[in-house]
Design a protein around this motif. Structure first.
Motif, short mmCIF file in Angstrom:
data_model
loop_
_atom_site.label_atom_id
_atom_site.label_comp_id
_atom_site.label_asym_id
_atom_site.label_seq_id
_atom_site.Cartn_x
_atom_site.Cartn_y
_atom_site.Cartn_z
N GLY A 5 0.84 -1.19 0.00
CA GLY A 5 0.00 0.00 0.00
C GLY A 5 0.88 1.24 0.00
O GLY A 5 1.76 1.37 0.85
N VAL A 6 0.65 2.13 -0.95
CA VAL A 6 1.59 3.25 -1.13
C VAL A 6 1.00 4.61 -0.77
O VAL A 6 1.54 5.64 -1.16
N GLY A 7 -0.06 4.65 0.02
CA GLY A 7 -0.63 5.94 0.41
C GLY A 7 0.12 6.58 1.56
O GLY A 7 0.82 5.92 2.33
N GLY A 8 -0.02 7.90 1.68
CA GLY A 8 0.48 8.62 2.84
C GLY A 8 1.98 8.85 2.90
O GLY A 8 2.53 9.11 3.97
N SER A 9 2.64 8.80 1.76
CA SER A 9 4.10 8.93 1.78
C SER A 9 4.55 10.37 1.99
O SER A 9 3.85 11.32 1.63
N ALA A 10 5.75 10.53 2.55
CA ALA A 10 6.36 11.85 2.72
C ALA A 10 7.40 12.11 1.65
O ALA A 10 8.09 13.13 1.69
N THR A 11 7.53 11.21 0.69
CA THR A 11 8.70 11.16 -0.20
C THR A 11 8.42 11.62 -1.62
O THR A 11 7.28 11.60 -2.09
N ASN A 12 9.50 11.98 -2.31
CA ASN A 12 9.44 12.37 -3.72
C ASN A 12 10.75 11.96 -4.38
O ASN A 12 11.35 12.71 -5.15
N ASP A 13 11.20 10.73 -4.06
CA ASP A 13 12.51 10.30 -4.55
C ASP A 13 12.43 9.25 -5.65
O ASP A 13 13.43 8.61 -5.99
N GLY A 14 11.23 9.06 -6.23
CA GLY A 14 11.11 8.09 -7.31
C GLY A 14 11.28 6.65 -6.88
O GLY A 14 11.42 5.76 -7.71
N GLY A 15 11.27 6.41 -5.57
CA GLY A 15 11.51 5.06 -5.06
C GLY A 15 12.98 4.70 -5.01
O GLY A 15 13.34 3.55 -4.73
#
Length: 386
Positions: free
Chosen positions: A132-142
């Protein structure tokens, strides 16, 4: 009388499980002998792991990982009741909820901890994953997740770049030699409602970056860096992430899964409903009750209550929704088997009071809606008319 109780969480006040229990108490106040089936649900975001583990009598395993800002956090993954399927909610390792208010840092935030969770599950013998990938704080493309799993992202001097989307422009080469070999023999189902591409005006940075604290200048930099990242990924794997639907999910981690992992992406609510077997359990039900914090026109775009109503309609079972508030455009839900949408607020009150009293208000609302719904359907013996 059989009633399926399948709410999402009332964010900021009740978990999905707590909401389901409160609805159940309200139903039993109206009809003490009603048969109720509690199926708390989620849409792939926060609460999905707990929901799936609870519905399948699974368990939760805790493990320390590196959080979104590089500090150590206590994360967890779930094991479904089959003992074979691992559920990872990336928010437990890389979520906005792990960053104190005022400390958001989208250039530095990393998905490394999510990769550590996957690695731990691999070490524990799992090969079937729900992510589940909701609610992330990130923007690093994984990128951080991939680094945790052995992928080397090298700068011009052959050294690993640092964490976060702000570092991606320093990467000159992707080295896959040490990427975890076990991944190719696994299956990954990614639960996400996001169809945004990785880059551009509808991409991860432009649409979701501001929610994670990015200024206009940082949004532009992050988008440029994700473009650079996508170019390198395409050169390495042959997969073009730039405009690929879903690649922009959770700051681009959706693209990382599509490029480097075997599996597929599916609407979050559908993943959850498949595993809790709502379609089977609703067959002989008289009513379904669902709900969440707010119901409005956006609910019809695939949020949890809508997914529940769609599943119930396939079996010709009506759905009643309850919510903290009812917003504009909710009437569209009537076209999908929803009988009514009802607010739990029973008198004017401040938001803080509504949140504090959410449990009793949900219970009260559930009692009222079932009394109203079944009044005309019950004969003098208290039995359903047919």
């Amino acid at each position: 009388m059989k009633i399926i109780i399948a709410p999402d969480s009332f964010k900021g006040s009740l978990t999905a499980i707590e909401a389901a229990q409160a609805i159940d108490r309200g139903v039993k106040k109206a009809f003490y002998d009603a048969e109720t089936v509690l199926l708390p649900v989620a849409d792939g975001g926060e609460g999905s792991m707990e929901t799936l583990v609870s519905a399948t009598d699974g368990k939760i395993k805790h493990t320390p990982v590196i959080g979104p800002l590089g500090n150590k956090v206590e994360a967890a993954y779930g094991v479904l009741g089959d003992g074979k399927t691992c559920v990872i909610e990336m928010a437990t390792a890389s979520g906005l909820n792990l960053i104190p208010e005022g400390n958001l840092s989208p250039l530095q935030a990393t998905t490394y901890g999510t990769g550590q969770l996957i690695k731990q599950a691999l070490d524990d013998g799992f090969s079937s994953f729900i992510i589940g990938v909701g609610g992330s704080a990130t923007n690093d493309g994984g990128a951080g997740m991939l680094q945790a799993l052995g992928l080397q992202l090298l700068n011009e001097n052959g050294h690993e770049i640092g964490y976060g989307g702000g570092e991606l422009n320093r990467m000159k080469q992707i080295d896959m030699r040490y990427f975890d070999k076990r991944i190719k023999d696994c299956s990954f189902r990614i639960a996400s409602d996001v169809q945004n591409p990785l880059t551009g005006v509808n991409g991860a940075s432009a649409i979701f970056g501001p929610q994670k604290g990015a200024t206009a200048a940082e949004v532009a930099l992050l988008d440029e860096n994700l473009m650079h990242w996508a170019n390198k990924v395409e050169k390495t794997t042959g997969i073009k992430l730039h405009d690929l639907p879903g690649a922009g999910a959770a700051g681009g981690i959706g693209g990382a899964f599509q490029a480097f992992f075997p599996g597929d992406m599916k609407r979050g609510i559908d993943v959850v409903l498949d595993y809790i077997k709502l379609d089977e359990k609703v067959i002989d039900a008289d009513l379904v009750i669902t709900g969440e914090g707010q119901i409005d026109s956006q609910t019809a775009s695939g949020k949890t209550p809508m997914g529940v109503a769609q599943a119930a309609k396939k079996r010709n079972v009506p759905t009643i929704m309850i919510a903290g508030s009812i917003g504009k455009g909710f009437e569209v839900l009537y076209d999908f088997g929803v009988v009514s949408a009802n607010s739990i607020i029973n008198r004017p009150m401040p938001l803080e009071e509504a949140i504090e009293r959410a449990e009793e208000l949900v219970e009260w609302s559930a009692e009222q809606v079932v009394r109203s719904y079944f009044f005309q359907k019950l004969n003098n013996n208290g039995r359903l008319n047919t």
